[in-house]
Design a protein around this motif. Structure first.
Motif, mmCIF file in Angstrom:
data_model
loop_
_atom_site.group_PDB
_atom_site.id
_atom_site.type_symbol
_atom_site.label_atom_id
_atom_site.label_comp_id
_atom_site.label_asym_id
_atom_site.label_seq_id
_atom_site.Cartn_x
_atom_site.Cartn_y
_atom_site.Cartn_z
ATOM 1 N N GLY A 113 -8.095 8.819 3.854
ATOM 2 C CA GLY A 113 -7.789 10.194 3.503
ATOM 3 C C GLY A 113 -7.016 10.255 2.204
ATOM 4 O O GLY A 113 -7.444 9.709 1.187
ATOM 5 N N ARG A 114 -5.810 10.816 2.253
ATOM 6 C CA ARG A 114 -5.059 11.074 1.027
ATOM 7 C C ARG A 114 -3.936 10.080 0.763
ATOM 8 O O ARG A 114 -3.255 10.152 -0.257
ATOM 9 N N THR A 115 -3.713 9.138 1.646
ATOM 10 C CA THR A 115 -2.587 8.210 1.513
ATOM 11 C C THR A 115 -2.890 7.135 0.481
ATOM 12 O O THR A 115 -3.945 6.513 0.514
ATOM 13 N N ASP A 116 -1.931 6.890 -0.405
ATOM 14 C CA ASP A 116 -2.079 5.942 -1.516
ATOM 15 C C ASP A 116 -0.958 4.910 -1.412
ATOM 16 O O ASP A 116 0.203 5.203 -1.733
ATOM 17 N N LEU A 117 -1.299 3.704 -0.940
ATOM 18 C CA LEU A 117 -0.276 2.675 -0.724
ATOM 19 C C LEU A 117 0.393 2.229 -2.018
ATOM 20 O O LEU A 117 1.593 1.950 -2.041
ATOM 21 N N ALA A 118 -0.365 2.148 -3.107
ATOM 22 C CA ALA A 118 0.241 1.736 -4.382
ATOM 23 C C ALA A 118 1.255 2.780 -4.854
ATOM 24 O O ALA A 118 2.322 2.430 -5.371
ATOM 25 N N ALA A 119 0.944 4.061 -4.674
ATOM 26 C CA ALA A 119 1.886 5.120 -5.059
ATOM 27 C C ALA A 119 3.131 5.072 -4.189
ATOM 28 O O ALA A 119 4.252 5.266 -4.680
ATOM 29 N N ILE A 120 2.953 4.793 -2.890
ATOM 30 C CA ILE A 120 4.106 4.656 -1.994
ATOM 31 C C ILE A 120 4.956 3.471 -2.443
ATOM 32 O O ILE A 120 6.184 3.544 -2.468
ATOM 33 N N GLY A 121 4.306 2.367 -2.805
ATOM 34 C CA GLY A 121 5.038 1.207 -3.300
ATOM 35 C C GLY A 121 5.849 1.523 -4.541
ATOM 36 O O GLY A 121 7.021 1.134 -4.646
#
Length: 198
Positions: A113-121
């Motif tokens: 969906g919309r979750t971005d692990l790199a952005a969270i990192g």
């Protein structure tokens, strides 16, 4: 991009690094490409990057690599906050993001969906947080992570596939003891002391 291709790149770069790998096929593929005593296979979901982070802090002179998955990372997002505040310059966490829980039937993860692990990192304070979508970008990111201080979070967007790989048959305790004995041998230290009997 395929996970196996990324692992081939890493296998050509790894020397005495400690490698902690994810459940099922990630571990099976890594074992096929780089069977070494410095590998800890099939770490439980949510524990790959935290275990690698702990090792990197305990052994700051030695590079530690986590081979994680999107499902495992989503299960323990707090690890990214800890990683971002750790100062673990010797840690590389590679998250193979196939947007699915492939090992348990293929249901979509939040990254479908919309979750971005790199952005969270990045938001967690990991300056070396990057998303890659093709093999050339993965090679470039891996080279930077090996050449420049971390911590690094490389989110590799890979196809959702179940390649036919032979399982690595190893008892969990055997896996742990073999790995710890390797660290003891290469670090010249004792971690597990003999049991006292009698």
């Amino acid at each position: 991009m395929r996970r196996y291709e990324c692992l081939e790149v890493l296998a050509g770069m790894v020397d005495d690094e400690l490698v902690i790998s994810n459940v099922a096929r990630t571990s099976f593929e890594w074992h096929m490409l780089s069977p070494r005593e410095g590998n800890l296979y099939t770490m439980a979901m949510g524990m790959v990057t935290p275990v690698a982070l702990g090792l990197s802090l305990a052994l700051p002179h030695r590079r530690v690599i986590a081979l994680d998955g999107d499902g495992g990372m989503l299960l323990n997002l707090g690890a990214l906050a800890t990683m971002g505040n750790s100062g673990a310059s010797n840690l590389i966490s590679v998250v193979f993001d196939n947007a699915a829980y492939a090992s348990t039937g293929g249901l979509p993860t939040a990254t479908a969906g919309r979750t971005d692990l790199a952005a969270i990192g990045s938001a967690a304070g990991i300056a070396g947080s990057v998303a890659v979508h093709d093999l050339d970008d993965f090679k470039a990111a891996a080279k930077r992570a090996f050449d420049e201080p971390g911590p690094w979070l490389i989110v590799a967007h890979v196809v959702n596939e179940k390649p036919p790989v032979e399982p690595k048959l190893m008892d969990g305790r055997e896996n742990k003891y073999r790995f710890v004995r390797y660290i003891e041998q290469t670090e010249g230290t004792t971690i597990l002391k003999p049991s006292v009997v009698g």
